[in-house]
Design an enzyme around this catalytic site. Sequence first.
Site, PDB file in Angstrom:
ATOM      1  N   GLY A 117      -3.705  51.378  77.862  1.00  0.00           N
ATOM      2  CA  GLY A 117      -3.419  51.160  79.268  1.00  0.00           C
ATOM      3  C   GLY A 117      -4.708  50.803  80.001  1.00  0.00           C
ATOM      4  N   HIS A 142       9.143  53.067  81.062  1.00  0.00           N
ATOM      5  CA  HIS A 142       8.638  52.324  79.900  1.00  0.00           C
ATOM      6  C   HIS A 142       7.908  53.298  78.975  1.00  0.00           C
ATOM      7  CE1 HIS A 142       7.248  48.581  77.944  1.00  0.00           C
ATOM      8  NE2 HIS A 142       6.068  49.168  77.814  1.00  0.00           N
ATOM      9  N   MET A 153       3.322  40.119  76.599  1.00  0.00           N
ATOM     10  CA  MET A 153       2.138  40.956  76.799  1.00  0.00           C
ATOM     11  C   MET A 153       1.110  40.193  77.626  1.00  0.00           C
ATOM     12  SD  MET A 153       2.768  43.876  75.417  1.00  0.00           S
ATOM     13  CE  MET A 153       1.183  44.551  75.930  1.00  0.00           C
ATOM     14  N   SER A 179       4.916  52.863  83.064  1.00  0.00           N
ATOM     15  CA  SER A 179       4.648  53.210  81.668  1.00  0.00           C
ATOM     16  C   SER A 179       4.049  54.607  81.600  1.00  0.00           C
ATOM     17  CB  SER A 179       3.658  52.222  81.062  1.00  0.00           C
ATOM     18  OG  SER A 179       3.116  52.779  79.877  1.00  0.00           O
ATOM     19  N   MET A 208       5.170  49.368  69.296  1.00  0.00           N
ATOM     20  CA  MET A 208       3.989  48.642  68.799  1.00  0.00           C
ATOM     21  C   MET A 208       3.666  49.255  67.442  1.00  0.00           C
ATOM     22  SD  MET A 208       2.036  48.479  72.434  1.00  0.00           S
ATOM     23  CE  MET A 208       3.115  49.751  73.089  1.00  0.00           C
ATOM     24  N   MET A 213       3.057  53.719  69.671  1.00  0.00           N
ATOM     25  CA  MET A 213       1.978  53.087  68.885  1.00  0.00           C
ATOM     26  C   MET A 213       1.744  53.899  67.617  1.00  0.00           C
ATOM     27  SD  MET A 213      -0.708  52.217  71.904  1.00  0.00           S
ATOM     28  CE  MET A 213      -0.171  51.622  73.512  1.00  0.00           C
ATOM     29  N   ASP A 273       3.914  42.990  80.720  1.00  0.00           N
ATOM     30  CA  ASP A 273       3.337  44.295  80.428  1.00  0.00           C
ATOM     31  C   ASP A 273       1.828  44.166  80.229  1.00  0.00           C
ATOM     32  OD1 ASP A 273       2.809  46.853  79.561  1.00  0.00           O
ATOM     33  OD2 ASP A 273       4.010  46.727  77.732  1.00  0.00           O
ATOM     34  N   HIS A 299       9.086  50.497  73.925  1.00  0.00           N
ATOM     35  CA  HIS A 299       8.271  49.377  73.448  1.00  0.00           C
ATOM     36  C   HIS A 299       7.574  49.803  72.165  1.00  0.00           C
ATOM     37  CE1 HIS A 299       4.502  46.666  74.414  1.00  0.00           C
ATOM     38  NE2 HIS A 299       5.148  46.258  73.345  1.00  0.00           N
ATOM     39  N   ASP A 356       5.705  53.635  75.576  1.00  0.00           N
ATOM     40  CA  ASP A 356       4.871  52.898  74.630  1.00  0.00           C
ATOM     41  C   ASP A 356       4.673  53.682  73.340  1.00  0.00           C
ATOM     42  OD1 ASP A 356       4.121  50.431  75.990  1.00  0.00           O
ATOM     43  OD2 ASP A 356       3.167  51.748  77.467  1.00  0.00           O
TER      44      ASP A 356
HETATM   45  C1  DX5 Z   1      -0.241  48.396  76.397  1.00  0.00           C
HETATM   46  C2  DX5 Z   1       1.102  48.964  76.775  1.00  0.00           C
HETATM   47  C3  DX5 Z   1       1.383  48.956  78.228  1.00  0.00           C
HETATM   48  C4  DX5 Z   1       0.431  49.788  79.050  1.00  0.00           C
HETATM   49  C5  DX5 Z   1       0.321  49.153  80.397  1.00  0.00           C
HETATM   50  O1  DX5 Z   1      -0.308  48.283  75.020  1.00  0.00           O
HETATM   51  O2  DX5 Z   1       2.145  48.245  76.134  1.00  0.00           O
HETATM   52  O3  DX5 Z   1       2.735  49.300  78.509  1.00  0.00           O
HETATM   53  O4  DX5 Z   1       0.840  51.107  79.208  1.00  0.00           O
HETATM   54  O5  DX5 Z   1      -0.642  49.827  81.129  1.00  0.00           O
HETATM   55  P1  DX5 Z   1      -1.365  49.180  82.396  1.00  0.00           P
HETATM   56  O6  DX5 Z   1      -0.292  48.864  83.394  1.00  0.00           O
HETATM   57  O7  DX5 Z   1      -2.297  50.236  82.837  1.00  0.00           O
HETATM   58  O8  DX5 Z   1      -2.044  47.920  81.896  1.00  0.00           O
HETATM   59 ZN    ZN Z   2       4.275  48.588  76.840  1.00  0.00          ZN
END
Ligand code: DX5
Ligand code: ZN
Length: 221
Positions: free
Chosen positions: A144, A33, A137, A8, A68, A37, A175, A66, A35
């Site tokens: 992260g 990946h 999730m 990610s 969010m 947001m 994830d 992904h 993310d």
């Molecule tokens: C959290 C994200 C993840 C995140 C994972 O909302 O969707 O993809 O980047 O990070 P790690 O592996 O550090 O938990």
């Molecule tokens: Zn993610």
Amino acid sequence: MKTLIAPSILSADFAKLSEEIKSVEKGGADWLHVDVMDGHFVPNLTIGPVVVHWLRKATSMFLDVHLMITDPMTYAPQFIKAGADSVTFHVEAAQEPQKVIDLIKSLGKKAGISIRPKTPLSSIVPYLASLDLVLIMTVEPGFGGQKFMADMLPKVTELKKIVDDKKYNLKIEVDGGISAETAPLTVKAGAQVLVAGNAVFAESDRAAAIKKIRDSVDSLG
Ligand code: DX5
Ligand code: ZN
């Protein structure tokens, strides 16, 4: 099936994103990946279609986007136009999840649904037949580097059983908090795609970090 590893970029250095991406591509990552947001669905803001557009030019890796965000129906096409290979949205955010799935697939891309830790699996069962990907999730979405929630493992096991029983053609992705310690637990439960942010990008040797995760699941046989 080979377990896929999807670093990610949330944990990457955004000031040198193309170098960061190359390091994981060369290091043996399968997917990238991304993310997204919006500060509404989750209390954090990250990237938009413009960044995906440039990521697409920087790599031929599969871009696993992904979302969010609160309005996947509006934004999914924009991310596809920018170069996403798959778009995964949150069932909690969609008024009509089936319409979002149909839209993504009508644009020729893989469609995924994600669920937050508190959302039961039953909320997505009606859509499983038409999905390419289900993202469970294993942390609360938003940031992260959080701690893996082992109590999500039964959800993965239950989903795997449904997918096998009904012979659905989808991949199970996990994830949040995935590392060489937690990855084997998820793979044993049925996960096939492992997202890893911190476990890859917080290490200076990306190839070694990816190998460590891969070895942890390969040894399961
Ligand atoms: C959290 C994200 C993840 C995140 C994972 O909302 O969707 O993809 O980047 O990070 P790690 O592996 O550090 O938990
Ligand atoms: Zn993610």
